[in-house]
Motif scaffolding. Sequence first.
Motif, mmCIF file in Angstrom:
data_model
loop_
_atom_site.group_PDB
_atom_site.id
_atom_site.type_symbol
_atom_site.label_atom_id
_atom_site.label_comp_id
_atom_site.label_asym_id
_atom_site.label_seq_id
_atom_site.Cartn_x
_atom_site.Cartn_y
_atom_site.Cartn_z
ATOM 1 N N ALA A 169 30.306 28.697 55.559
ATOM 2 C CA ALA A 169 31.655 29.089 55.180
ATOM 3 C C ALA A 169 32.073 30.327 55.963
ATOM 4 O O ALA A 169 31.243 31.164 56.298
ATOM 5 N N TYR A 170 33.358 30.426 56.230
ATOM 6 C CA TYR A 170 33.899 31.602 56.905
ATOM 7 C C TYR A 170 35.371 31.699 56.574
ATOM 8 O O TYR A 170 35.997 30.726 56.141
ATOM 9 N N ASP A 171 35.938 32.879 56.775
ATOM 10 C CA ASP A 171 37.341 33.092 56.469
ATOM 11 C C ASP A 171 38.239 32.944 57.693
ATOM 12 O O ASP A 171 39.342 32.443 57.588
ATOM 13 N N PHE A 172 37.774 33.388 58.860
ATOM 14 C CA PHE A 172 38.558 33.211 60.079
ATOM 15 C C PHE A 172 37.676 33.395 61.301
ATOM 16 O O PHE A 172 36.525 33.787 61.198
ATOM 17 N N TYR A 199 32.705 33.772 63.926
ATOM 18 C CA TYR A 199 33.331 33.546 62.629
ATOM 19 C C TYR A 199 33.035 34.721 61.707
ATOM 20 O O TYR A 199 31.929 35.264 61.706
ATOM 21 N N ASN A 253 33.693 36.727 57.717
ATOM 22 C CA ASN A 253 34.035 36.664 56.298
ATOM 23 C C ASN A 253 34.712 37.958 55.896
ATOM 24 O O ASN A 253 34.259 39.050 56.262
ATOM 25 N N ASP A 254 35.777 37.827 55.125
ATOM 26 C CA ASP A 254 36.493 38.985 54.595
ATOM 27 C C ASP A 254 35.659 39.572 53.451
ATOM 28 O O ASP A 254 35.376 38.886 52.483
ATOM 29 N N VAL A 272 35.400 43.134 57.418
ATOM 30 C CA VAL A 272 34.755 41.833 57.581
ATOM 31 C C VAL A 272 33.293 42.011 57.955
ATOM 32 O O VAL A 272 32.875 43.067 58.396
ATOM 33 N N TYR A 304 41.096 44.030 60.907
ATOM 34 C CA TYR A 304 39.862 44.172 60.137
ATOM 35 C C TYR A 304 38.820 45.003 60.873
ATOM 36 O O TYR A 304 38.599 44.827 62.066
#
Length: 191
Positions: free
Chosen positions: A22-25, A36, A38-39, A49, A71
């Motif tokens: 999983a990742y946010d952006f 990639y 994660n926030d 991040v 970020y």
Amino acid sequence: MNRLRLFIILYLLGGIFICAKAYDFCFENSDGIPIYYNDVSINEFLPEVEVAYTSSRYTGELTIPEKVGNYTVIGIGERAFDHHDGLVTINLPNTLQYIGSYAFRDCFSLENVNMNEKLTEIRYQSFYRCIGLKNVHITASIVGNNAFDYCTNLKEVVFSNNVNDVGSWAFNDSKNIKTIVFEEGKGEVYL
């Protein structure tokens, strides 16, 4: 029979979702390879991040940026660069606060890790089996258990004056260490 099929399908789909990362952006690094993130922001006023992973296997030198968009990069997430066996040098940003568990596990060619003074924690088995490491200058205040486990070619470890805690077996089976230097600070090392 239909229940069995349904169970098998759900089991397989569940396995797919469990194995997915999983990742946010995503942002491309300076070398054009996507990384990639994660926030991990605690509020909207401090956008932060951690590096989640990269789909490409890094080779050579990797420089983690201080910022991606708005970020600030404060961490390397768990297993972010796990098994990147062609990675030779890591340049960590001055904003980095922690390196997650297994972050660089089995990076067999890793020789250089350039840490910063703001780094506070190197977590459990972050550099497990990084057999290319010969010396390391640790700036983190906390070095987790087994952080440099099986770094069999590690010969010299220097701790900066930030060190407060070196976890149990932090250098387990790193049998070739000849020199351990504490610039200042306190703690114990279990080899």
